[in-house]
Write a protein that holds these residues in place. Structure first.
Motif, PDB file in Angstrom:
ATOM      1  N   PRO A  54      77.292 -14.532   1.219  1.00  0.00           N
ATOM      2  CA  PRO A  54      76.102 -14.525   2.073  1.00  0.00           C
ATOM      3  C   PRO A  54      75.542 -13.129   2.317  1.00  0.00           C
ATOM      4  O   PRO A  54      74.393 -12.993   2.709  1.00  0.00           O
ATOM      5  CB  PRO A  54      76.607 -15.145   3.379  1.00  0.00           C
ATOM      6  N   LEU A  55      76.360 -12.099   2.093  1.00  0.00           N
ATOM      7  CA  LEU A  55      75.881 -10.751   2.382  1.00  0.00           C
ATOM      8  C   LEU A  55      76.497  -9.727   1.441  1.00  0.00           C
ATOM      9  O   LEU A  55      77.522  -9.969   0.809  1.00  0.00           O
ATOM     10  CB  LEU A  55      76.187 -10.375   3.839  1.00  0.00           C
ATOM     11  N   VAL A 146      81.223 -10.848   9.889  1.00  0.00           N
ATOM     12  CA  VAL A 146      80.704 -10.099   8.742  1.00  0.00           C
ATOM     13  C   VAL A 146      81.851  -9.658   7.836  1.00  0.00           C
ATOM     14  O   VAL A 146      81.771  -9.766   6.602  1.00  0.00           O
ATOM     15  CB  VAL A 146      79.887  -8.883   9.226  1.00  0.00           C
ATOM     16  N   ASN A 155      81.360 -19.219   4.060  1.00  0.00           N
ATOM     17  CA  ASN A 155      80.577 -19.298   5.287  1.00  0.00           C
ATOM     18  C   ASN A 155      80.796 -20.616   6.016  1.00  0.00           C
ATOM     19  O   ASN A 155      80.814 -20.665   7.255  1.00  0.00           O
ATOM     20  CB  ASN A 155      79.091 -19.127   4.946  1.00  0.00           C
ATOM     21  N   SER A 218      75.283 -18.248   9.593  1.00  0.00           N
ATOM     22  CA  SER A 218      74.012 -17.871   8.974  1.00  0.00           C
ATOM     23  C   SER A 218      73.301 -19.056   8.331  1.00  0.00           C
ATOM     24  O   SER A 218      72.133 -18.947   7.950  1.00  0.00           O
ATOM     25  CB  SER A 218      74.235 -16.770   7.928  1.00  0.00           C
ATOM     26  N   ILE A 244      70.473  -9.706  12.644  1.00  0.00           N
ATOM     27  CA  ILE A 244      70.452  -9.777  11.180  1.00  0.00           C
ATOM     28  C   ILE A 244      69.411  -8.812  10.618  1.00  0.00           C
ATOM     29  O   ILE A 244      69.657  -8.112   9.624  1.00  0.00           O
ATOM     30  CB  ILE A 244      70.181 -11.222  10.709  1.00  0.00           C
ATOM     31  N   ASN A 248      70.174  -5.644   8.125  1.00  0.00           N
ATOM     32  CA  ASN A 248      69.497  -5.459   6.837  1.00  0.00           C
ATOM     33  C   ASN A 248      68.995  -4.029   6.665  1.00  0.00           C
ATOM     34  O   ASN A 248      69.051  -3.467   5.566  1.00  0.00           O
ATOM     35  CB  ASN A 248      68.329  -6.439   6.716  1.00  0.00           C
ATOM     36  N   TRP A 254      71.642  -9.475   3.960  1.00  0.00           N
ATOM     37  CA  TRP A 254      71.916 -10.912   3.930  1.00  0.00           C
ATOM     38  C   TRP A 254      71.157 -11.546   2.779  1.00  0.00           C
ATOM     39  O   TRP A 254      69.946 -11.387   2.648  1.00  0.00           O
ATOM     40  CB  TRP A 254      71.531 -11.550   5.265  1.00  0.00           C
ATOM     41  N   LYS A 256      69.427 -14.414   0.633  1.00  0.00           N
ATOM     42  CA  LYS A 256      68.702 -15.654   0.899  1.00  0.00           C
ATOM     43  C   LYS A 256      69.012 -16.655  -0.194  1.00  0.00           C
ATOM     44  O   LYS A 256      69.222 -16.300  -1.339  1.00  0.00           O
ATOM     45  CB  LYS A 256      67.190 -15.386   0.950  1.00  0.00           C
TER      46      LYS A 256
END
Length: 257
Positions: A54-55, A146, A155, A218, A244, A248, A254, A256
């Motif tokens: 996710p990140l 995180v 997640n 998220s 968030i 960034n 993060w 998408k």
């Protein structure tokens, strides 16, 4: 599938996780599982299936962001975090939970938002929390969340849970808003609770002082015991959206869908 019932941070585990992140099965109390390695094997398929994390964390960008905030004085804790997130990939799932949990308890002192930020409620980014070395319940939970995402925990197995915490025990009539991070080994499993109030990781059944209100990650937002997401967390939770966005810009990007 059986689940980890309770994990405690032992002195030997803390020392080794900081120095060399070695595998210490004695740091975990596991029920119904032959070894820590078995737990890792049982969860590996779900981790592999989660192909895109996710990140992404750029520590070079984080260092630059830290320098713009406070200078270079707090760089060592970010380097320690970077080393942890690099080396802890080699650990079992249970030990990754331990590593993230211990790191934030060791490097962050609990301070209320009004004293830390001169605001009644402020959700800090991990960079803000670590450079100040101070934070409250949301900051611990977000930092651990995180970290565990970066360490490959899916997640879907993690939720930030907004609760009412009973002050003085489960029978107390006094409660206050509080946030914890929960890990679910399976969707039906009793969650493990990572909490700023204790260094130990407990199953939810051992925390009758916590009354869940809603949970989110998220991907979704759940009210009570709902199985399906009630809404987009970034649309419904302005503080989550704001934190968030700040992450960034600082170096935690993060992805998408």
């Amino acid at each position: 599938m059986q689940q980890v019932h309770k994990m405690q941070v032992s002195g030997s585990f803390c020392a080794n996780i900081c120095l060399r992140l070695s595998v210490l099965g004695s740091a975990l109390r596991i029920s119904g599982i032959a070894s820590v390695a078995t737990l890792s094997v049982l969860t590996s398929a779900a981790i592999i299936a989660n192909k895109q994390a996710p990140l992404d964390i750029s520590f070079d960008t984080l260092m630059q962001s830290a320098a713009s905030l406070t200078g270079d004085a707090h760089t060592p804790v970010l380097r320690e975090w970077e080393i942890l997130l690099d080396k802890a990939h080699e650990l079992s799932v249970g030990e990754r939970l331990q590593a993230a949990n211990h790191f934030f308890h060791r490097n962050v002192t609990y301070v209320e938002d009004i004293d830390n930020w001169d605001k009644s409620d402020y959700w800090a980014t991990p960079l803000e929390t670590l450079t100040r070395g101070k934070g409250d319940c949301e900051d611990y939970a977000i930092g651990k969340y995180v970290s565990l995402l970066h360490l490959g925990i899916p997640n879907a197995r993690l939720r930030l849970i907004y609760v009412r915490a009973k002050i003085g025990g489960a029978s107390s009539p006094i409660s206050r808003p509080h946030m914890v991070l929960a890990y679910y080994e399976t969707p039906q499993s009793e969650p493990l609770i990572l909490d700023s109030l204790t260094r130990d990781i407990h199953p939810a059944s051992e925390r009758p002082d916590l009354l869940p209100v809603f949970s989110f990650n998220s991907d979704g937002l759940w009210v009570g015991n709902q199985r399906s997401s009630a809404a987009s967390p970034t649309q419904r939770l302005s503080r989550w959206r704001d934190v968030i966005e700040r992450m960034n810009t600082e170096g935690i990007t993060w992805n998408k869908d």
